[in-house]
Design a protein around this motif. Structure first.
Motif, mmCIF file in Angstrom:
data_model
loop_
_atom_site.group_PDB
_atom_site.id
_atom_site.type_symbol
_atom_site.label_atom_id
_atom_site.label_comp_id
_atom_site.label_asym_id
_atom_site.label_seq_id
_atom_site.Cartn_x
_atom_site.Cartn_y
_atom_site.Cartn_z
ATOM 1 N N VAL A 20 0.836 -1.206 0.000
ATOM 2 C CA VAL A 20 0.000 0.000 0.000
ATOM 3 C C VAL A 20 0.867 1.250 0.000
ATOM 4 O O VAL A 20 2.001 1.239 0.489
ATOM 5 C CB VAL A 20 -0.943 0.023 1.223
ATOM 6 C CG1 VAL A 20 -1.904 -1.140 1.196
ATOM 7 C CG2 VAL A 20 -0.179 0.024 2.520
ATOM 8 N N GLU A 29 -8.051 -0.963 8.734
ATOM 9 C CA GLU A 29 -8.001 -2.191 7.936
ATOM 10 C C GLU A 29 -8.729 -2.057 6.592
ATOM 11 O O GLU A 29 -8.199 -2.423 5.561
ATOM 12 C CB GLU A 29 -8.598 -3.337 8.749
ATOM 13 C CG GLU A 29 -8.610 -4.645 8.025
ATOM 14 C CD GLU A 29 -7.569 -5.599 8.523
ATOM 15 O OE1 GLU A 29 -7.419 -6.646 7.888
ATOM 16 O OE2 GLU A 29 -6.914 -5.332 9.528
ATOM 17 N N ALA A 30 -9.944 -1.536 6.580
ATOM 18 C CA ALA A 30 -10.699 -1.444 5.323
ATOM 19 C C ALA A 30 -10.004 -0.514 4.337
ATOM 20 O O ALA A 30 -9.887 -0.819 3.165
ATOM 21 C CB ALA A 30 -12.123 -0.975 5.580
ATOM 22 N N SER A 31 -9.531 0.621 4.807
ATOM 23 C CA SER A 31 -8.860 1.578 3.940
ATOM 24 C C SER A 31 -7.582 0.988 3.355
ATOM 25 O O SER A 31 -7.295 1.172 2.175
ATOM 26 C CB SER A 31 -8.535 2.852 4.719
ATOM 27 O OG SER A 31 -7.880 3.780 3.892
ATOM 28 N N ALA A 33 -6.844 -2.260 2.868
ATOM 29 C CA ALA A 33 -7.186 -3.300 1.882
ATOM 30 C C ALA A 33 -7.697 -2.685 0.591
ATOM 31 O O ALA A 33 -7.346 -3.137 -0.499
ATOM 32 C CB ALA A 33 -8.214 -4.259 2.462
ATOM 33 N N ASP A 34 -8.509 -1.659 0.699
ATOM 34 C CA ASP A 34 -9.061 -1.008 -0.494
ATOM 35 C C ASP A 34 -8.002 -0.246 -1.289
ATOM 36 O O ASP A 34 -8.168 -0.032 -2.481
ATOM 37 C CB ASP A 34 -10.176 -0.031 -0.100
ATOM 38 C CG ASP A 34 -11.410 -0.738 0.431
ATOM 39 O OD1 ASP A 34 -11.568 -1.956 0.181
ATOM 40 O OD2 ASP A 34 -12.220 -0.076 1.109
ATOM 41 N N SER A 35 -6.934 0.169 -0.621
ATOM 42 C CA SER A 35 -5.903 0.985 -1.270
ATOM 43 C C SER A 35 -4.693 0.184 -1.736
ATOM 44 O O SER A 35 -3.765 0.761 -2.298
ATOM 45 C CB SER A 35 -5.423 2.068 -0.295
ATOM 46 O OG SER A 35 -6.497 2.886 0.087
ATOM 47 N N SER A 39 -1.568 -7.438 -3.736
ATOM 48 C CA SER A 39 -1.652 -8.298 -2.556
ATOM 49 C C SER A 39 -1.292 -9.714 -2.969
ATOM 50 O O SER A 39 -1.420 -10.084 -4.134
ATOM 51 C CB SER A 39 -3.046 -8.255 -1.937
ATOM 52 O OG SER A 39 -3.988 -8.846 -2.794
#
Length: 99
Positions: A20, A29-31, A33-35, A39
């Motif tokens: 990231v 966590e959500a931010s 994973a979304d960014s 992965s």
């Protein structure tokens, strides 16, 4: 990274590594994973790396991970060091049934 063999039973068998942008690293966590720009799920190789931590590999990523602190101690992405401005975040991966 070393080829020294290690008994890895006390270490998790798998992790997900998210690459990231550094400015996203601490936003939750959500931010994160979304960014992620990339992965990969990496699996224990059974070897210890030169950092003294277990080696994990998969999908073009090789890492030495401190499983207690969930910190990446060494990392290669497609055989190269991580690009400036990116950071690696480690997440647990649920164990697959039968593994």
């Amino acid at each position: 990274m070393s080829n020294q063999t290690h008994h890895a039973s006390r270490h998790p068998r798998r992790f997900e590594i998210l690459l990231v942008p550094e400015h996203v690293e601490s936003r939750g966590e959500a931010s994160v994973a979304d960014s992620a720009v990339r992965s990969a799920v990496v699996e224990a190789t059974g070897e210890m790396g030169v950092s003294g931590y277990p080696r994990y590999a998969g999908h073009g990523i090789e890492a030495e991970i401190d499983s207690a602190g969930r910190a990446v101690e060494a990392l290669l992405v497609d055989g190269s060091e991580l690009d400036i401005g990116l950071t690696a975040v480690v997440r647990d991966v649920p164990t697959r049934p039968g593994v």
